[in-house]
Scaffold this motif. Structure first.
Motif, short mmCIF file in Angstrom:
data_model
loop_
_atom_site.label_atom_id
_atom_site.label_comp_id
_atom_site.label_asym_id
_atom_site.label_seq_id
_atom_site.Cartn_x
_atom_site.Cartn_y
_atom_site.Cartn_z
N ASP A 87 0.91 -1.10 0.03
CA ASP A 87 0.09 0.03 0.12
C ASP A 87 0.95 1.30 0.09
O ASP A 87 1.90 1.29 0.91
N GLY A 88 0.60 2.16 -0.92
CA GLY A 88 1.40 3.51 -0.90
C GLY A 88 2.53 3.38 -1.91
O GLY A 88 3.17 4.35 -2.04
N LEU A 89 2.93 2.13 -2.52
CA LEU A 89 4.06 1.94 -3.37
C LEU A 89 3.53 1.50 -4.75
O LEU A 89 2.57 0.72 -4.78
N CYS A 130 16.73 1.35 11.26
CA CYS A 130 16.56 0.73 9.80
C CYS A 130 15.08 0.83 9.55
O CYS A 130 14.35 0.44 10.54
N GLU A 131 14.95 1.14 8.22
CA GLU A 131 13.70 1.14 7.94
C GLU A 131 13.03 -0.61 7.45
O GLU A 131 11.89 -0.84 7.43
N ASP A 154 1.06 -7.41 13.55
CA ASP A 154 -0.08 -6.96 14.38
C ASP A 154 0.58 -6.28 15.65
O ASP A 154 -0.15 -5.35 16.16
N LEU A 155 1.56 -6.75 16.26
CA LEU A 155 2.27 -6.47 17.43
C LEU A 155 3.15 -5.53 17.67
O LEU A 155 3.18 -4.57 18.32
N VAL A 156 3.87 -5.21 16.34
CA VAL A 156 4.80 -4.19 16.57
C VAL A 156 4.54 -2.79 16.11
O VAL A 156 4.85 -2.06 16.91
N PRO A 157 3.49 -2.60 15.30
CA PRO A 157 2.94 -2.98 14.09
C PRO A 157 3.95 -2.80 13.10
O PRO A 157 4.88 -1.89 13.07
N CYS A 158 3.80 -3.63 11.86
CA CYS A 158 4.75 -3.47 10.59
C CYS A 158 4.00 -3.92 9.41
O CYS A 158 2.81 -4.37 9.43
N ILE A 159 4.81 -3.74 8.14
CA ILE A 159 4.24 -4.18 7.07
C ILE A 159 5.15 -5.31 6.23
O ILE A 159 6.44 -5.13 6.42
N LEU A 160 4.54 -6.43 6.24
CA LEU A 160 5.15 -7.75 5.69
C LEU A 160 5.43 -7.46 4.29
O LEU A 160 4.86 -6.88 3.31
N LYS A 167 12.94 -16.27 4.86
CA LYS A 167 13.30 -15.08 5.45
C LYS A 167 11.73 -14.42 5.78
O LYS A 167 10.81 -14.66 5.02
N ILE A 168 12.04 -13.63 6.86
CA ILE A 168 10.85 -12.82 7.14
C ILE A 168 11.35 -11.26 7.04
O ILE A 168 12.34 -11.06 7.77
N VAL A 169 10.61 -10.62 6.03
CA VAL A 169 11.15 -9.21 5.81
C VAL A 169 10.04 -8.20 6.03
O VAL A 169 9.03 -8.43 5.45
N VAL A 170 10.48 -7.23 6.86
CA VAL A 170 9.28 -6.45 7.35
C VAL A 170 9.63 -5.00 7.17
O VAL A 170 10.92 -4.76 7.17
N TRP A 171 8.70 -3.97 6.85
CA TRP A 171 9.00 -2.72 6.73
C TRP A 171 8.21 -1.79 7.85
O TRP A 171 6.94 -2.05 8.09
N ARG A 172 8.95 -0.85 8.31
CA ARG A 172 8.36 0.06 9.16
C ARG A 172 7.25 0.79 8.50
O ARG A 172 6.44 1.45 9.50
N GLY A 173 7.03 1.20 7.23
CA GLY A 173 6.26 1.88 6.77
C GLY A 173 6.53 3.40 6.75
O GLY A 173 7.45 3.95 7.25
#
Length: 222
Positions: A87-89, A130-131, A154-160, A167-173
């Motif tokens: 979303d947003g990209l 780090c983003e 849901d807990l951090v929260p972040c974007i998968l 690997k699990i790569v997440v973005w802070r948004g």
């Protein structure tokens, strides 16, 4: 497991439960569910080890009736965790972000059936500088690290971003805002964990032995 707890309470006031695997990402939820379904009270918690007390007025004959599940229920159908475009990209920006995410150094390596109680705090702290955060899940079942990614979302929260290459790569948004003092306080379990929990780097985290739903019942111990 619920029936085992009730049977143990016939002879002892408390039962010790050792939690491993995916549920330990959110230990608060594990405690709430145990107290809600057994009507007991957690009187001690150390990392993934819980002591569940039956209460003073416990009567075995009036225990709640828990139907035994003689078959495995069908896996529920969830919506897709990873979208074609974030979303947003744009599509190009999403592809570039996934490529960058797989190239960043791993924050930690998760051991199979380990204790992941401090993972949320580690990801929050890493987002300060780090983003993108990458978590190495080599050796874990695909369904397990997808569930871990869903809990982090849901807990951090972040974007998968992706689950490619184990690997699990997440973005802070884009609208990420840390706490006012600029630092996320780590979970106390990061320091109180009983046996080799999350370790950053390539050492791995958690105890690599044991099952994901191990229970220990000891009458004379905690």
């Amino acid at each position: 497991m619920l029936n085992d707890i009730q049977n143990h309470w016939k002879h002892d006031e408390a039962v010790r439960i050792k939690c491993l695997g995916v549920p330990t990402v959110d230990m608060k939820n594990v405690c709430i569910q145990l107290e809600d379904k057994t009507f007991g009270k957690i009187i001690h918690r150390h990392g993934g080890v819980l002591v569940l007390y039956r209460g003073r007025n416990y009567k075995p004959k009036k225990r709640p009736v828990i139907p035994l599940m003689l078959w495995r229920p069908h896996e529920p159908i969830y919506p897709r965790l990873i979208k074609t475009t974030i979303d947003g990209l744009s599509i190009e920006e999403t592809k570039e972000m996934r490529k960058r995410g797989l190239a960043v150094p791993a924050l930690t390596k998760l051991a199979k059936n380990g204790y992941y109680g401090s993972l949320v705090s580690m990801v929050r702290d890493a987002f300060i500088c780090c983003e993108l955060v990458r978590i190495d899940c080599q050796g874990l079942e695909k369904s397990d690290y997808k569930k871990i990614g869903c809990k982090l979302r849901d807990l951090v929260p972040c974007i998968l971003v992706t689950f490619e290459k184990e690997k699990i790569v997440v973005w802070r948004g884009k609208d990420y805002k840390p706490l006012e003092d600029g630092y996320f306080l780590p979970d106390r379990e990061l320091f109180d964990s009983p046996e080799g929990d999350l370790v950053s780097g390539e050492e791995g985290c958690g105890n690599s032995d044991g099952n994901s739903s191990e229970k220990e019942f000891d009458s004379g111990e905690e």
